[in-house]
Design a protein around this motif. Structure first.
Motif, mmCIF file in Angstrom:
data_model
loop_
_atom_site.group_PDB
_atom_site.id
_atom_site.type_symbol
_atom_site.label_atom_id
_atom_site.label_comp_id
_atom_site.label_asym_id
_atom_site.label_seq_id
_atom_site.Cartn_x
_atom_site.Cartn_y
_atom_site.Cartn_z
ATOM 1 N N TRP A 19 4.901 -3.980 -14.985
ATOM 2 C CA TRP A 19 5.541 -3.453 -15.068
ATOM 3 C C TRP A 19 6.505 -2.782 -14.891
ATOM 4 C CZ3 TRP A 19 4.960 -1.143 -8.258
ATOM 5 C CH2 TRP A 19 4.928 0.647 -9.051
ATOM 6 N N GLY A 20 7.858 -3.853 -14.339
ATOM 7 C CA GLY A 20 8.864 -3.181 -14.508
ATOM 8 C C GLY A 20 9.109 -3.612 -16.527
ATOM 9 N N ALA A 21 8.681 -4.331 -17.223
ATOM 10 C CA ALA A 21 8.333 -4.184 -18.812
ATOM 11 C C ALA A 21 8.047 -3.549 -18.855
ATOM 12 C CB ALA A 21 8.124 -5.710 -19.159
ATOM 13 N N ARG A 22 6.800 -2.596 -18.610
ATOM 14 C CA ARG A 22 6.505 -1.479 -19.255
ATOM 15 C C ARG A 22 7.479 -0.638 -19.261
ATOM 16 N NH1 ARG A 22 -0.078 -1.635 -19.207
ATOM 17 N NH2 ARG A 22 -0.627 -3.913 -18.789
ATOM 18 N N PRO B 56 1.163 -1.845 -9.657
ATOM 19 C CA PRO B 56 1.002 -0.016 -10.375
ATOM 20 C C PRO B 56 -0.078 0.741 -10.088
ATOM 21 C CG PRO B 56 1.144 -1.683 -12.151
ATOM 22 C CD PRO B 56 1.632 -1.739 -10.624
ATOM 23 N N LEU B 57 0.161 1.932 -10.242
ATOM 24 C CA LEU B 57 -1.503 2.327 -9.905
ATOM 25 C C LEU B 57 -1.711 2.125 -11.299
ATOM 26 C CD1 LEU B 57 -1.595 5.627 -7.700
ATOM 27 C CD2 LEU B 57 -2.337 3.368 -6.923
ATOM 28 N N MET C 249 0.707 -1.195 0.121
ATOM 29 C CA MET C 249 0.230 0.166 0.007
ATOM 30 C C MET C 249 0.500 1.565 0.261
ATOM 31 S SD MET C 249 -2.282 1.248 2.957
ATOM 32 C CE MET C 249 -1.233 1.883 4.079
ATOM 33 N N GLY C 250 2.033 0.913 0.647
ATOM 34 C CA GLY C 250 2.624 2.101 0.654
ATOM 35 C C GLY C 250 3.903 2.626 -0.545
ATOM 36 N N GLY C 251 3.501 1.357 -0.946
ATOM 37 C CA GLY C 251 3.368 2.230 -2.951
ATOM 38 C C GLY C 251 2.970 3.303 -3.734
ATOM 39 N N TYR C 252 1.562 2.483 -3.046
ATOM 40 C CA TYR C 252 0.802 3.204 -4.162
ATOM 41 C C TYR C 252 0.503 4.559 -3.304
ATOM 42 C CZ TYR C 252 -1.432 -1.727 -4.620
ATOM 43 O OH TYR C 252 -1.400 -2.924 -4.917
#
Length: 264
Positions: A221-224, A118-119, A92-95
């Protein structure tokens, strides 16, 4: 050195008196104390740990979720007169850290994710969207004590980290935690597009992270984004706690490289 700038009831603490700012954002149901090992390791930085709304000393707050957390974090930047900081968010902290990056990109020196995703609703499958939107209601069907211990088993591998999860999550009521989960996951899907980063990014995930499809979405996410994903061995969802020595070295190297990139 740990210095709390208000009093023992404050929802944040500042550790250290010199160096670049690093702000550590905890996961759902946790609190600022999940970063004790990182505070000790980052002795050459000024580290802020804080309790997101509805957690820690703010337990029971009604205005919770990603937006509420982002507002509080932005207010902390102002309160502490921080022009820009490195943001590190677990789950959640990442969001919350992503939302601050979206709203105030000039105040973010780097972004690091620990088992976050990712959001932006376009990342998630239809089934996962449905599960996330109903997460709070689903929680209400389980006995709270069983759910607390099951969550500890899913989030952590080490005995110490599991004990922390049981102790910290157990401070919540089932209804209160249901409200937190509902707020966070619905807001996660209300963001229509992912955050664009103009700063260095590091995505990390525990090798044994079995929470939802965190591993899969982290790699997508990393790939994008075109960035690598750092796996933390011997660790589950709370990877910074399960294997703190390994994680801390990854974090310190990333912060050094992020500073070099910023100064270039």
């Amino acid at each position: 050195m740990t210095r709390n700038l208000l009093d023992h009831e404050s929802d944040y603490s500042v550790h250290g008196t010199a160096g670049p700012w690093v702000i550590l954002c905890h996961g759902l149901g946790m609190d600022r104390h999940m970063f004790a090992s990182q505070v000790e390791a980052l002795s050459s930085y000024r580290v802020v740990t804080w309790d997101a709304p509805g957690h820690g000393v703010t337990l029971g707050a009604h205005d919770v979720g990603i937006a509420a957390g982002a507002r509080r974090l932005h207010a902390l930047l102002d309160r502490l007169d921080i022009a820009a900081a490195h943001l590190d968010g677990q789950s959640m902290g990442g969001y919350i850290a992503q939302d601050v990056t979206r709203l105030a990109p000039d105040r973010v020196l780097s972004f690091m994710s620990i088992g976050s995703t990712p959001l932006g609703e376009n990342y998630y499958s239809g089934l996962d969207k449905l599960s996330l939107r109903w997460a709070g209601r689903i929680i209400e069907f389980y006995p709270w004590s069983w759910l607390v211990h099951q969550t500890a088993r899913e989030c952590a591998e080490s005995k110490q980290a599991r004990a922390y999860v049981v102790r910290t999550l157990g401070q919540h009521s089932k209804r209160g935690f249901s409200h937190l989960a509902t707020s966070v996951y619905r807001e996660l899907l209300d963001r229509r597009s992912p955050v664009g980063f103009g700063c260095p990014v590091l995505l990390t995930v525990g090798v044994s992270d079995g929470v939802g499809r965190v591993q899969q979405y982290t790699r997508e996410w990393g790939a994008r984004l075109g960035v690598g994903v750092q796996e933390v061995p011997g660790a589950a969802h709370n990877a910074n706690m399960d294997n703190a020595p390994y994680f801390n070295e990854v974090l310190k190297v990333f912060l050094v490289n992020a500073a070099i990139a910023h100064d270039a």
